[in-house]
Write a protein that holds these residues in place. Structure first.
Motif, PDB file in Angstrom:
ATOM      1  N   GLY A   1       0.844  -1.162  -0.055  1.00 53.01           N
ATOM      2  CA  GLY A   1       0.032   0.031  -0.067  1.00 53.01           C
ATOM      3  C   GLY A   1       0.895   1.285  -0.094  1.00 53.01           C
ATOM      4  O   GLY A   1       0.265   2.485  -0.061  1.00 53.01           O
ATOM      5  N   LYS A   2       2.131   1.124   0.122  1.00 57.44           N
ATOM      6  CA  LYS A   2       2.862   2.520   0.251  1.00 57.44           C
ATOM      7  C   LYS A   2       3.228   2.868  -1.131  1.00 57.44           C
ATOM      8  O   LYS A   2       3.218   4.233  -1.115  1.00 57.44           O
ATOM      9  N   ARG A   3       3.389   2.345  -2.142  1.00 60.21           N
ATOM     10  CA  ARG A   3       3.824   2.875  -3.492  1.00 60.21           C
ATOM     11  C   ARG A   3       2.747   2.421  -4.412  1.00 60.21           C
ATOM     12  O   ARG A   3       2.931   2.608  -5.704  1.00 60.21           O
ATOM     13  N   SER A   4       1.522   1.670  -3.925  1.00 59.76           N
ATOM     14  CA  SER A   4       0.713   1.252  -5.124  1.00 59.76           C
ATOM     15  C   SER A   4      -0.433   2.562  -5.200  1.00 59.76           C
ATOM     16  O   SER A   4      -0.525   3.544  -4.159  1.00 59.76           O
ATOM     17  N   THR A   5      -1.353   2.434  -6.308  1.00 58.18           N
ATOM     18  CA  THR A   5      -2.185   3.790  -6.595  1.00 58.18           C
ATOM     19  C   THR A   5      -3.405   2.998  -7.181  1.00 58.18           C
ATOM     20  O   THR A   5      -3.198   1.915  -8.080  1.00 58.18           O
ATOM     21  N   VAL A   6      -4.539   3.578  -6.871  1.00 58.22           N
ATOM     22  CA  VAL A   6      -5.828   2.998  -7.284  1.00 58.22           C
ATOM     23  C   VAL A   6      -5.943   3.838  -8.873  1.00 58.22           C
ATOM     24  O   VAL A   6      -5.593   4.905  -9.224  1.00 58.22           O
ATOM     25  N   TYR A   7      -6.394   2.673  -9.672  1.00 59.58           N
ATOM     26  CA  TYR A   7      -6.450   3.188 -10.988  1.00 59.58           C
ATOM     27  C   TYR A   7      -7.256   4.481 -11.148  1.00 59.58           C
ATOM     28  O   TYR A   7      -8.384   4.458 -10.446  1.00 59.58           O
ATOM     29  N   PRO A   8      -7.256   5.185 -12.502  1.00 60.67           N
ATOM     30  CA  PRO A   8      -8.342   6.266 -12.608  1.00 60.67           C
ATOM     31  C   PRO A   8      -9.362   5.725 -12.765  1.00 60.67           C
ATOM     32  O   PRO A   8      -9.689   4.689 -13.634  1.00 60.67           O
ATOM     33  N   GLN A   9     -10.383   6.333 -12.519  1.00 66.86           N
ATOM     34  CA  GLN A   9     -12.005   6.061 -12.454  1.00 66.86           C
ATOM     35  C   GLN A   9     -12.588   4.826 -11.647  1.00 66.86           C
ATOM     36  O   GLN A   9     -13.784   4.471 -11.654  1.00 66.86           O
ATOM     37  N   VAL A  10     -11.753   4.208 -11.043  1.00 67.77           N
ATOM     38  CA  VAL A  10     -12.009   3.195 -10.173  1.00 67.77           C
ATOM     39  C   VAL A  10     -12.955   3.656  -8.950  1.00 67.77           C
ATOM     40  O   VAL A  10     -14.004   3.073  -8.752  1.00 67.77           O
ATOM     41  N   ARG A  11     -12.702   4.623  -8.239  1.00 68.44           N
ATOM     42  CA  ARG A  11     -13.379   5.013  -7.121  1.00 68.44           C
ATOM     43  C   ARG A  11     -14.617   5.325  -7.468  1.00 68.44           C
ATOM     44  O   ARG A  11     -15.776   4.903  -6.843  1.00 68.44           O
ATOM     45  N   GLU A  12     -14.538   6.299  -8.576  1.00 67.43           N
ATOM     46  CA  GLU A  12     -16.065   6.720  -8.838  1.00 67.43           C
ATOM     47  C   GLU A  12     -16.812   5.705  -9.505  1.00 67.43           C
ATOM     48  O   GLU A  12     -18.008   5.742  -9.275  1.00 67.43           O
ATOM     49  N   SER A  13     -16.511   4.811 -10.349  1.00 66.53           N
ATOM     50  CA  SER A  13     -17.104   3.907 -10.825  1.00 66.53           C
ATOM     51  C   SER A  13     -17.490   2.689  -9.751  1.00 66.53           C
ATOM     52  O   SER A  13     -18.743   2.396  -9.976  1.00 66.53           O
TER      53      SER A  13
ATOM     54  N   ARG B   1      -6.024  -0.296   2.744  1.00 64.26           N
ATOM     55  CA  ARG B   1      -4.922   0.800   2.806  1.00 64.26           C
ATOM     56  C   ARG B   1      -5.200   1.941   1.970  1.00 64.26           C
ATOM     57  O   ARG B   1      -5.180   3.022   1.708  1.00 64.26           O
ATOM     58  N   HIS B   2      -6.180   1.303   0.885  1.00 58.49           N
ATOM     59  CA  HIS B   2      -6.653   2.222  -0.327  1.00 58.49           C
ATOM     60  C   HIS B   2      -8.299   2.487  -0.037  1.00 58.49           C
ATOM     61  O   HIS B   2      -8.909   3.045  -0.904  1.00 58.49           O
ATOM     62  N   GLU B   3      -8.726   2.181   1.031  1.00 56.12           N
ATOM     63  CA  GLU B   3     -10.048   2.458   1.547  1.00 56.12           C
ATOM     64  C   GLU B   3     -11.126   1.796   0.244  1.00 56.12           C
ATOM     65  O   GLU B   3     -12.183   2.388   0.167  1.00 56.12           O
ATOM     66  N   LEU B   4     -11.036   0.527  -0.018  1.00 53.45           N
ATOM     67  CA  LEU B   4     -11.803  -0.055  -1.180  1.00 53.45           C
ATOM     68  C   LEU B   4     -12.511  -1.209  -0.478  1.00 53.45           C
ATOM     69  O   LEU B   4     -13.349  -1.697  -1.029  1.00 53.45           O
ATOM     70  N   GLN B   5     -12.226  -1.469   0.613  1.00 50.21           N
ATOM     71  CA  GLN B   5     -12.694  -3.013   1.090  1.00 50.21           C
ATOM     72  C   GLN B   5     -14.328  -3.102   1.269  1.00 50.21           C
ATOM     73  O   GLN B   5     -14.899  -4.044   1.128  1.00 50.21           O
ATOM     74  N   ASP B   6     -15.021  -2.074   1.523  1.00 45.67           N
ATOM     75  CA  ASP B   6     -16.169  -1.836   1.804  1.00 45.67           C
ATOM     76  C   ASP B   6     -17.174  -2.018   0.582  1.00 45.67           C
ATOM     77  O   ASP B   6     -18.561  -2.300   0.764  1.00 45.67           O
TER      78      ASP B   6
END
Length: 243
Positions: A90-102, A130-135
């Motif tokens: 989780g330190k150097r990883s990133t969520v891809y664009p449009q993932v959270r919104e979608s 760590r990227h707050e996607l679990q829910d």
């Protein structure tokens, strides 16, 4: 409309190559070996941490992958990997664009979602948290959850039973030949993103059911199916592939 969407994690939801490469190099340096280049490490992602470390160690040491798999030394590698990755994850990883919104939009229109990954559960959950996607996801099926992992159909079958969804109402979103094979083995469609990890090969070569530019295309497809419409402009032939 699809009622259940199953998502691959690494290379689909989150670009985790930085975390994974840093961890692999932590292990190699600890053992007195040279670090590997991140571009090369990206080609090893997709079969779980154990397979990645076999390939990384074989590359750095000159030993054969076959010999490593046959021996007992991989357990030592994985002990080191676990220790270092708990700090790197989780330190150097990133969520891809449009993932959270979608994901939020899909949840709002009632689509159920799950994760199918070949990485170990402790790290899959750590990345998601760590990227707050679990829910967004239930369940999360990792490489060590069931007796078989992707491309076996078992993880998909498990999710179908958990949600009581017919296979023609389920969709798999991934980035690799492994995901495409999983969809075929389970009898569900697989759409892929053009980024991610596919052993250095263009994923279009593996004939997915559809290639999408990013996650916003998933939301558009779900909304169009609800309305009986197909208003979104079609992308170029280089982007879309239909079976």
């Amino acid at each position: 409309m699809y009622e259940l969407i199953l998502f691959d994690l690494d290379g689909t939801l989150v670009d985790t190559a930085g975390d994974i490469c840093d961890t692999a190099n932590d292990v190699l340096l600890e053992l007195g070996l040279a670090a590997v280049d991140e571009a090369l490490a990206r080609t090893w992602i997709g079969q779980g941490s154990r397979e990645l470390m076999i390939r990384a160690y074989a590359h750095a040491s000159g030993l054969s992958e076959t010999a490593l798999r046959a021996g007992s030394g991989v357990d030592c590698l994985m002990d080191l990997f676990t220790r270092f990755h708990a700090q790197r994850c989780g330190k150097r990883s990133t969520v891809y664009p449009q993932v959270r919104e979608s994901l939020a939009a899909l949840r709002d229109i009632g689509v159920r979602m799950a994760v199918l990954t070949n990485r170990e559960m402790r790290f899959a959950r750590l990345v998601l948290e760590r990227h707050e996607l679990q829910d967004y996801f239930d369940p999360v099926i990792a490489g060590d959850t069931l007796p078989a992992k992707k491309p076996d159909a078992l993880p998909v079958e498990y999710c179908l039973r958990e949600h009581g969804v017919d296979r023609n109402k389920a969709l798999l979103i991934g980035d690799s030949a492994v995901d495409i094979a999983t969809g075929r083995n389970a009898g569900i469609r697989c759409w892929v993103v053009p980024y991610g990890y596919n052993g250095g090969r263009a994923v279009i070569e593996d004939a997915p059911d559809r290639m999408i530019a990013d996650f916003s295309w998933i939301v558009a497809a779900m909304r169009d199916s609800q309305c009986g419409l197909s208003n979104r402009p079609k992308p170029s032939k280089e982007l879309l592939s239909w079976r």
